[in-house]
Design an enzyme around this catalytic site. Structure first.
Site, PDB file in Angstrom:
ATOM      1  N   HIS B 192       0.833  -1.206   0.000  1.00 27.89           N
ATOM      2  CA  HIS B 192       0.000   0.000   0.000  1.00 27.89           C
ATOM      3  C   HIS B 192       0.869   1.258   0.000  1.00 27.89           C
ATOM      4  CE1 HIS B 192      -2.992  -2.807   0.825  1.00 27.89           C
ATOM      5  NE2 HIS B 192      -3.134  -2.681   2.126  1.00 27.89           N
ATOM      6  N   ARG B 333     -12.363  22.297 -25.637  1.00 28.90           N
ATOM      7  CA  ARG B 333     -13.195  21.109 -25.853  1.00 28.90           C
ATOM      8  C   ARG B 333     -14.612  21.425 -25.402  1.00 28.90           C
ATOM      9  NH1 ARG B 333     -11.809  15.734 -22.657  1.00 28.90           N
ATOM     10  NH2 ARG B 333     -12.732  16.925 -20.968  1.00 28.90           N
ATOM     11  N   GLU B 432     -11.127   8.874 -28.715  1.00 23.68           N
ATOM     12  CA  GLU B 432     -11.210   8.203 -27.422  1.00 23.68           C
ATOM     13  C   GLU B 432     -12.193   7.032 -27.428  1.00 23.68           C
ATOM     14  OE1 GLU B 432     -12.370  11.133 -24.507  1.00 23.68           O
ATOM     15  OE2 GLU B 432     -13.698  12.154 -25.900  1.00 23.68           O
ATOM     16  N   ASP B 456     -10.372   7.333 -21.803  1.00 24.88           N
ATOM     17  CA  ASP B 456     -11.560   6.707 -22.359  1.00 24.88           C
ATOM     18  C   ASP B 456     -11.194   5.651 -23.400  1.00 24.88           C
ATOM     19  OD1 ASP B 456     -13.607   7.722 -20.869  1.00 24.88           O
ATOM     20  OD2 ASP B 456     -13.964   9.454 -22.158  1.00 24.88           O
ATOM     21  N   ARG B 466     -12.709   1.992 -14.825  1.00 20.74           N
ATOM     22  CA  ARG B 466     -11.694   2.049 -13.782  1.00 20.74           C
ATOM     23  C   ARG B 466     -12.222   2.641 -12.481  1.00 20.74           C
ATOM     24  NH1 ARG B 466      -7.438   6.901 -14.588  1.00 20.74           N
ATOM     25  NH2 ARG B 466      -8.916   8.453 -15.261  1.00 20.74           N
ATOM     26  N   CYS B 503      -3.664  13.955 -24.964  1.00 21.40           N
ATOM     27  CA  CYS B 503      -3.974  14.822 -23.840  1.00 21.40           C
ATOM     28  C   CYS B 503      -4.527  14.051 -22.646  1.00 21.40           C
ATOM     29  CB  CYS B 503      -4.954  15.915 -24.248  1.00 21.40           C
ATOM     30  SG  CYS B 503      -6.560  15.284 -24.737  1.00 21.40           S
TER      31      CYS B 503
END
Lengths: 94, 579
Positions: B192, B333, B432, B456, B466, B503
């Protein structure tokens, strides 16, 4: 009340065996059903809602047994648990 | 002065005050309650379990936001806390049948189970710290506290954390700005502590055996996370050596200032570095680093307030940003929301599978008025600087055409109104979704530029969410399939001379820098804090070596194999730079 026992054979295919993560996955799945769910594996048995009982079966890759359900939704429940096994709990095989 | 040796799991140098963190056992003396109190005692136990469960859920949500890999480990705690057969049921029985008080019954049962686990083969004994942690939390609630002392949550000074090993729940709430380094008795590269240290970018030395005994809180310690050495109460000479060493390290890290926004590999290949931002205040930090241009401006944050920003508000914001960065480009975007973030305002509905549902450009199409408002604002701001517009989650050229169609009609509208806009604004798409990568040739006939969104792309290629702790460990951007899509996209762009950048998170992770360069990327866009990590890495790379690495990884069997190849590459590079 339908008390017939439904059972399905299962085997451990993932390399790391039935450790905490897969057991946690089984608990989560079992909690989605109302029936009793028991896992018989390598000579021992465990409640599918008990992560501890399942990891203490110490089942390595290759261990085989069956999952049993009794009560409402038994058929769907064993199906769901058996497919987790068949899937190797989403883990690597080798 | 004492010198201790361990293994480095995260590199760096640190010096400061030690804080020895107790992760150990609580001890509870045997105690009983009166027969009449038994049921109340059982209820008290149930409430403590419920409170602990809530604590863990909170911790898991926090971990999900900044400690991806820890989330799943914390998730198993909830399964332990729901284990009637082995844990909860027996505790209640101990109260009912033996009249033990809830605190002792909890202590007794959890300790018995831990002992049993210790006698079993690995990996079962390594679950014991989890049980100890849960036990401490339940007992903390039973004793009327708010769980165990939150010693890592509100640190007053910067400290070096000395621990046996850190439990995932401790690390989830860690006050991250105050931690200089980690030093632990146990643990290896997969512990950990190691995962967390690498995530935070601070040094960690583990496996020292008995450091928690050798150091007391308040001791002055030096952590040499290059050699794997920990010096307790160092003498003046060791401090001087440390200072000179850390000055050198800092100098090598601070030298990050890019001439014209470009970094160079050893063989002088140019890699352009752009910034990722989500608000205007982040522009100066980019400029200090010498970055010329923004590869990704996420507009979502503008919409996160209680009220939708109107066209004028948006125009002012975009205009200011464009002017600040002019003459360098800013790639804006358009709204990239998941349905989950919208439903409270536009009345979305529950979706079984939101990542495969109404999100990003699909949502813009579904709410065209909002989309048009944003496009009007961007276009009207465009004369203020060098503006580019990028559409998220484009599936194929048809979808891109549809988005451009709306943009053109907005332009017509503005022209009819006599509003000014820059007619040469470049228009591009994110790659993506695998379908876009697979049909990139078609897209290339119509786009001005493309940008790879690796998060993505990985999620959709591998079918792994995820944020789902049950599968998050399968989220591997280095999986050969993901690399194949990146490679094909990059080659196709090169053939027609279309600008391509990356990106996603991969672009700002120095670990992956050689892979992306090897796959042909020459423009990487990342958050400013990532730049000092990525740029020095670029300077150590050679294009030919990166290409070989990328080819080998593309041919790998699976993610683990690709990971081994990448780790070998890093190991060779670091032995070379040490020589």
């Amino acid at each position: 009340m339908n008390d017939a026992v439904v059972s399905r054979s299962v085997a451990i295919v993932n390399a790391q065996g039935l450790h905490a993560r897969p057991a946690c996955l089984i608990v989560k799945t079992a909690n989605g059903f109302d029936c009793e769910l028991t896992l018989h594996l390598g000579g021992g048995s465990a409640d599918c809602r008990s992560i501890m009982e399942m990891i203490m079966l110490v089942s390595p890759q290759g261990a085989a047994g069956r999952v049993e359900a009794r009560g409402a939704g038994a058929e769907a429940a064993v199906e769901a648990i058996a497919s987790l096994f068949a899937d190797g709990f989403g883990e690597a095989y080798d | 002065m004492r010198r201790l040796r361990g293994s480095v799991v995260s590199e760096g140098l640190a010096r400061g005050e030690a804080l020895v963190v107790a992760t150990g056992e609580v001890y509870v003396p045997e105690g009983r309650v009166a027969e009449a109190m038994v049921e109340r005692e059982v209820q008290r136990f149930d409430r403590a379990v419920a409170a602990t469960r809530r604590d863990i859920e909170v911790l898991r949500n926090e971990a999900r936001q900044h400690l991806g890999e820890m989330t799943e480990i914390i998730g198993t705690y909830l399964a332990f806390l729901g284990d009637e057969a082995t844990l909860l049921g027996p505790v209640r029985r101990l109260v009912r049948e033996e009249r033990y008080n809830a605190t002792y019954a909890t202590f007794r049962r959890f300790s018995d189970v831990s002992r049993e686990l210790e006698g079993l083969p690995e990996p079962l004994p390594s679950r014991v710290p989890d049980l100890v942690d849960i036990k401490r939390r339940i007992i903390g609630h039973l004793r009327g506290g708010r769980g165990p002392v939150a010693e890592l949550e509100r640190l007053r000074r910067k400290v070096v954390i000395i621990a046996d090993d850190l439990s995932p729940t401790q690390t989830a709430k860690l006050d991250r700005d105050k931690v200089l380094a980690f030093v632990t008795d146990r643990g290896g590269p997969a512990s950990h502590t190691a995962i967390l240290a690498r995530h935070l970018g601070i040094p960690a030395v583990v496996g020292l055996g008995n450091v928690t005994k050798a150091v007391r809180s308040g001791d002055h310690v030096i952590v040499d996370g290059m050699l794997g050495e920990v010096i307790v109460t160092p003498d003046d000479e060791s401090v001087r050596q440390f200072q000179s060493k850390s000055r050198k390290l800092a100098a090598s890290r601070k030298k990050v200032h890019l001439g014209h926004g470009v970094a160079h590999t050893r063989d002088r290949t140019e890699i352009r570095i752009l910034g990722n931002i989500d608000r205007g205040e982040q522009v100066p930090a980019l400029q200090e680093l010498g970055i010329e241009g923004v590869g990704l401006f996420r507009t979502e944050f503008l919409f996160l307030g209680r009220r939708m920003p109107d066209e004028e508000e948006q125009r002012l914001h975009y205009g200011r940003l464009l002017a600040d960065m002019a003459p360098h480009p800013i790639c804006i975007r358009t709204m990239d929301f998941g349905a989950d973030k919208w439903d409270h305002r536009v009345g979305g509905q529950h979706e079984e599978n939101p990542f495969l549902g109404m999100r990003a450009i699909r949502l813009s199409f579904a709410h065209e008025t909002l989309f048009r408002t944003q496009l009007r604002a961007i276009l009207r701001a465009s004369p203020a600087g060098n503006c580019r517009i990028m559409f998220p989650m484009i599936m194929d050229v048809g979808e891109f055409r549809r988005a451009v169609g709306i943009l053109r009609s907005v332009q017509d509208e503005l022209r009819a109104e006599g509003q000014a806009y820059d007619p040469n604004t470049k228009i591009g798409a994110m790659i993506e979704v695998p379908s876009a990568a697979l049909t990139v040739e078609n897209l290339l006939r119509e786009v001005d530029f493309l940008s790879l969104g690796t998060n993505d792309l990985t999620q959709y290629t591998l079918a792994v969410d995820r944020t789902n702790p049950l599968v998050a460990n399968l989220f591997d951007p280095h999986h050969p399939s993901v690399l194949r899509l990146i490679s094909d996209t990059s080659e196709a762009c090169l053939r027609v001379g279309c600008p391509l950048s990356a990106c996603g998170e991969m672009a700002g992770t120095s670990d992956y820098t050689p892979v992306l360069i090897g796959l042909g990327l020459t423009t990487l866009s990342m958050a400013s804090r990532r730049v000092p990590l990525v740029v020095p890495r670029i300077a150590k790379l050679h294009l030919a070596e990166c290409r070989d690495l990328a080819q080998a990884m593309l041919a790998a069997d699976d993610a683990a194999h690709a990971r081994r190849l990448l780790d070998d590459f890093h190991r060779k590079a670091s032995t070379r730079s040490r020589r």
